[in-house]
Design an enzyme around this catalytic site. Structure first.
Site, PDB file in Angstrom:
ATOM      1  N   GLN A 156      -5.044  -1.856   9.086  1.00 34.53           N
ATOM      2  CA  GLN A 156      -4.862  -3.168   8.453  1.00 34.53           C
ATOM      3  C   GLN A 156      -5.495  -4.259   9.326  1.00 34.53           C
ATOM      4  O   GLN A 156      -5.218  -4.343  10.518  1.00 34.53           O
ATOM      5  CB  GLN A 156      -3.353  -3.434   8.266  1.00 34.53           C
ATOM      6  CG  GLN A 156      -3.042  -4.701   7.519  1.00 34.53           C
ATOM      7  CD  GLN A 156      -3.561  -4.696   6.079  1.00 34.53           C
ATOM      8  OE1 GLN A 156      -3.398  -3.740   5.351  1.00 34.53           O
ATOM      9  NE2 GLN A 156      -4.197  -5.777   5.681  1.00 34.53           N
ATOM     10  N   LYS A 200       0.839  -1.198   0.000  1.00 33.21           N
ATOM     11  CA  LYS A 200       0.000   0.000   0.000  1.00 33.21           C
ATOM     12  C   LYS A 200       0.879   1.255   0.000  1.00 33.21           C
ATOM     13  O   LYS A 200       0.616   2.221  -0.711  1.00 33.21           O
ATOM     14  CB  LYS A 200      -0.958  -0.021   1.207  1.00 33.21           C
ATOM     15  CG  LYS A 200      -2.070  -1.038   1.007  1.00 33.21           C
ATOM     16  CD  LYS A 200      -2.887  -1.348   2.244  1.00 33.21           C
ATOM     17  CE  LYS A 200      -3.873  -2.485   1.905  1.00 33.21           C
ATOM     18  NZ  LYS A 200      -4.672  -2.948   3.028  1.00 33.21           N
ATOM     19  N   ASP A 214     -11.354   2.474   2.953  1.00 28.81           N
ATOM     20  CA  ASP A 214     -11.685   1.058   2.765  1.00 28.81           C
ATOM     21  C   ASP A 214     -13.198   0.866   2.625  1.00 28.81           C
ATOM     22  O   ASP A 214     -13.665  -0.206   2.251  1.00 28.81           O
ATOM     23  CB  ASP A 214     -11.216   0.231   3.980  1.00 28.81           C
ATOM     24  CG  ASP A 214      -9.848  -0.410   3.754  1.00 28.81           C
ATOM     25  OD1 ASP A 214      -9.488  -0.631   2.578  1.00 28.81           O
ATOM     26  OD2 ASP A 214      -9.159  -0.711   4.747  1.00 28.81           O
TER      27      ASP A 214
END
Ligand code: NDP
Length: 278
Positions: free
Chosen positions: A96, A52, A119
């Site tokens: 995460q 990422k 997200d």
């Protein structure tokens, strides 16, 4: 003859557009920034976080990493998120997953400001995906839609069968397909006659987490097959949820694993971060 959908190629094309838009924003004094939080030492999570960060660099965005020790408490994590919610240089925040078991994952995800929730896991953003009026679509389903568009594959009026109903893949994919006017069926572990249903799919999405779950006998001739599965086999190789070698000749388009849906997920995260900065 089938076409192998190349996730790396689509990803590169989308990243090129993102890069250009980032340059334009930078010229106005805004550099999109993504904050990535990782708690503990899970090696797979470390790989995802590194990818990422690399993605951000590639398109000219800032990335800010917060690597916290395993013993971090929910409260400490919430404090950090609050700080990032109020940081003008941070446009996107992601934590995460999975977080260590003692951390209240739901509380953490709900603490991220919906405006920075790149997200799209916050209930507000899930709700927006449901109504079809969203700014951030969840990355994996959004990546699949992007791939279909890139290959000019019609969605409207097609029967899309999704195997899997998770909150991050199956359910939001159903919503995105509906928004694009597909007729949608979602299957799961309690579905009866799954084979018959799958066989009706013009677009078949496999998000099961079981290697080679989709076999040739449950795929309609000419179907488009999208394989979300990432299964690590005993020999260390990755395997999708679709038995690619057996299925490919029956399809019109199919994604491989690796190199299909996977590369798109981070790209869509970058796209959402750009949207947030805009
Ligand atoms: P989950 O485990 O959350 O969901 C799996 C789904 O498959 C569930 O809805 C489950 O049904 C269903 N299922 C399991 N067994 C069967 C069966 N025998 N018959 C029918 N349905 C079944 O997984 P995710 O959605 O998070 O992920 C799915 C796969 O995609 C995994 O391999 C994951 O690693 C991969 N993945 C890949 C990403 C990428 O970037 N390419 C991103 C996210 C995930 P039920 O709900 O009834 O239990």
């Amino acid at each position: 003859m089938y076409t192998r959908i190349d996730g790396k190629e689509v990803s590169a094309a989308v990243r090129e557009n993102i890069k250009n838009e980032v340059s334009a924003l930078k010229a106005q004094g805004i550099t999109p920034g993504l904050a990535v939080i990782i708690v503990g030492n899970d090696p797979a999570s470390r790989v995802y976080v590194n990818n990422k960060k690399k993605g951000c660099e590639q398109v000219g965005m800032n990335s800010f990493e917060y690597a916290l020790p395993e013993e971090t408490t929910t409260e400490e994590l919430l404090e950090l998120i609050e700080k990032l919610n109020n940081d003008a240089d941070v446009h996107g925040i992601l934590c995460q997953l999975p977080v260590p078991e003692h951390i209240d994952e739901e509380k953490v995800l709900n603490a991220i400001s919906p405006d920075k929730d790149v997200d799209a896991f916050h209930p507000v953003n899930c709700g927006k995906v449901m109504t079809g009026d969203y700014r951030f679509a969840p990355c994996t389903p959004a990546g699949m839609v992007e791939m279909l568009k890139h290959y000019n594959i019609d969605i409207a009026g097609k029967h899309c069968v999704i195997i899997g109903r998770s909150n991050i893949v199956g359910k939001p994919m159903a919503m995105l397909m509906l928004k694009h006017n597909a007729t949608v069926t979602v299957c799961h572990s309690r579905t009866q006659n799954l084979a018959e249903i799958a066989k009706q799919a013009d677009i078949l999405v496999a998000a099961v987490g079981r290697p080679k779950f989709v076999t040739a006998d449950i795929v309609k001739d000419g179907a488009v097959v999208l394989d979300v599965g990432i299964n690590r086999m005993a020999d260390g190789k990755l395997c999708g949820d679709v038995d690619f070698d057996a299925v490919c000749e029956k399809t019109s388009y199919i994604t491989p694993v690796p190199g299909g849906v996977g590369p798109m997920t981070i790209t869509m995260l970058l796209k959402n971060t750009l949207e947030a900065a805009k």
